[in-house]
Design a protein around this motif. Structure first.
Motif, PDB file in Angstrom:
ATOM      1  N   ALA A   1     -11.429   7.969   2.481  1.00  0.00           N
ATOM      2  CA  ALA A   1     -11.021   7.249   3.691  1.00  0.00           C
ATOM      3  C   ALA A   1      -9.509   7.232   3.873  1.00  0.00           C
ATOM      4  CB  ALA A   1     -11.548   5.816   3.640  1.00  0.00           C
ATOM      5  N   THR A   2      -8.766   7.149   2.771  1.00  0.00           N
ATOM      6  CA  THR A   2      -7.298   7.063   2.866  1.00  0.00           C
ATOM      7  C   THR A   2      -6.613   8.419   2.774  1.00  0.00           C
ATOM      8  OG1 THR A   2      -7.157   6.670   0.477  1.00  0.00           O
ATOM      9  CG2 THR A   2      -7.277   4.731   1.922  1.00  0.00           C
TER      10      THR A   2
ATOM     11  N   GLY B   1     -12.934   5.210  -1.084  1.00  0.00           N
ATOM     12  CA  GLY B   1     -11.571   4.834  -0.732  1.00  0.00           C
ATOM     13  C   GLY B   1     -10.623   6.026  -0.688  1.00  0.00           C
TER      14      GLY B   1
ATOM     15  N   SER C   1       0.713   3.812  -3.153  1.00  0.00           N
ATOM     16  CA  SER C   1       0.129   5.129  -2.909  1.00  0.00           C
ATOM     17  C   SER C   1       1.084   6.258  -3.243  1.00  0.00           C
ATOM     18  CB  SER C   1      -0.323   5.245  -1.445  1.00  0.00           C
ATOM     19  OG  SER C   1       0.780   5.124  -0.568  1.00  0.00           O
TER      20      SER C   1
ATOM     21  N   TYR D   1      -4.386  10.272  -7.483  1.00  0.00           N
ATOM     22  CA  TYR D   1      -5.102   9.125  -8.043  1.00  0.00           C
ATOM     23  C   TYR D   1      -5.100   9.175  -9.572  1.00  0.00           C
ATOM     24  CZ  TYR D   1      -9.185   6.769  -9.969  1.00  0.00           C
ATOM     25  OH  TYR D   1     -10.023   6.028 -10.755  1.00  0.00           O
TER      26      TYR D   1
ATOM     27  N   TRP E   1       0.835  -1.215   0.000  1.00  0.00           N
ATOM     28  CA  TRP E   1       0.000   0.000   0.000  1.00  0.00           C
ATOM     29  C   TRP E   1       0.868   1.262   0.000  1.00  0.00           C
ATOM     30  CZ3 TRP E   1      -4.548   2.013  -0.915  1.00  0.00           C
ATOM     31  CH2 TRP E   1      -4.836   3.273  -0.400  1.00  0.00           C
TER      32      TRP E   1
ATOM     33  N   VAL F   1      -6.108  10.184   0.084  1.00  0.00           N
ATOM     34  CA  VAL F   1      -5.371  10.365  -1.173  1.00  0.00           C
ATOM     35  C   VAL F   1      -6.094  11.410  -2.010  1.00  0.00           C
ATOM     36  CG1 VAL F   1      -4.598   9.239  -3.295  1.00  0.00           C
ATOM     37  CG2 VAL F   1      -4.536   7.991  -1.121  1.00  0.00           C
TER      38      VAL F   1
END
Length: 242
Positions: free
Chosen positions: A58-59, A55, A12, A66, A8, A61
């Motif tokens: 929540a993360t 997602g 990321s 992305y 991850w 990013v």
């Protein structure tokens, strides 16, 4: 450190994150879609968008990070649209015989889709630039943004309206067609596909193509006609109304 956490952290921080996340999410959503009997409400595009957006939030990013990877899939939208011409080429004889009626249907359908949205937005008192942004909602998002800019709307908002329109059309089309008793013979599927392509552009065309080849061919034709007609006529009409 667990291998998943290491993976991850690596993904990321690289453009591979957006690409990997998009592919994995869509494959899972498409598998669920197939397992649920291709139910309209299980549309993999819809659930992929929801899952990816959730997602990212929540993360933590950000979208540019992305999209640095997802842009490789975004690039394939052009070839995918061009590929819709193949089913049309296979049916070129019947399309040639029906061309006049098809063109008239596309023109009337585009007028109805745009005028109804503009009239409703104006009736509820939305700001003028938002009303104009709704006008090209049934045209595929990149073209809708260009038209919106020409007529005085907000391009980003038009893109959102276009995506929402496509989603709603893909989700509700089957139930509406069944309620209207539009058949599932070749002529019925052609009508269903053409209606989806006219009102729900690329997302609707993808749904139609998945359900039936005739529906997909006519949806692709309707999508292409709407792009051409809207790009040519909509700026002209709104310039005359100013």
């Amino acid at each position: 450190m667990p291998r998943f956490v290491e993976l991850w952290i690596y993904l990321s921080a690289t453009p591979l994150f957006g690409l990997t996340a998009t592919l994995v999410t869509y494959l899972l959503a498409n598998a669920a879609y197939a397992r649920l009997g291709s139910a309209p409400w299980a549309n993999p595009v819809l659930w992929s968008v929801i899952a990816l957006a959730g997602g990212l939030v929540a993360t933590g990013v950000d979208y540019p990070s992305y999209f640095a990877g997802a842009q490789f899939i975004h690039f394939l939208l052009g070839p995918a649209v061009v590929a819709l011409a193949w089913p049309l080429w296979q049916r070129r004889a019947e399309l040639k015989a029906r061309f006049g009626r098809v063109l008239l249907a596309a023109l009337l359908g585009g007028i109805a889709a745009s005028a109804s949205a503009v009239a409703l937005a104006w009736a509820v008192g939305l700001p003028h630039d938002v009303v104009l942004s709704l006008a090209p909602k049934s045209v595929t998002a990149p073209v809708a943004m260009g038209i919106s800019e020409k007529i005085g709307g907000i391009p980003a908002l038009s893109a959102v309206f276009a995506v929402l329109t496509g989603m709603i059309g893909a989700l509700s089309g089957k139930y509406l067609f069944d309620a209207l008793r539009i058949g599932t013979d070749p002529a019925g599927f052609a009508a269903r596909g053409f209606a989806l392509g006219t009102t729900a552009h690329g997302i609707g065309a993808a749904r139609a193509l998945h359900v039936n080849a005739d529906a997909g061919a006519y949806a692709g034709l309707a999508l292409g006609l709407q792009v051409v007609l809207a790009a040519l006529l909509m700026p002209l009409v709104f310039s005359m109304l100013r």
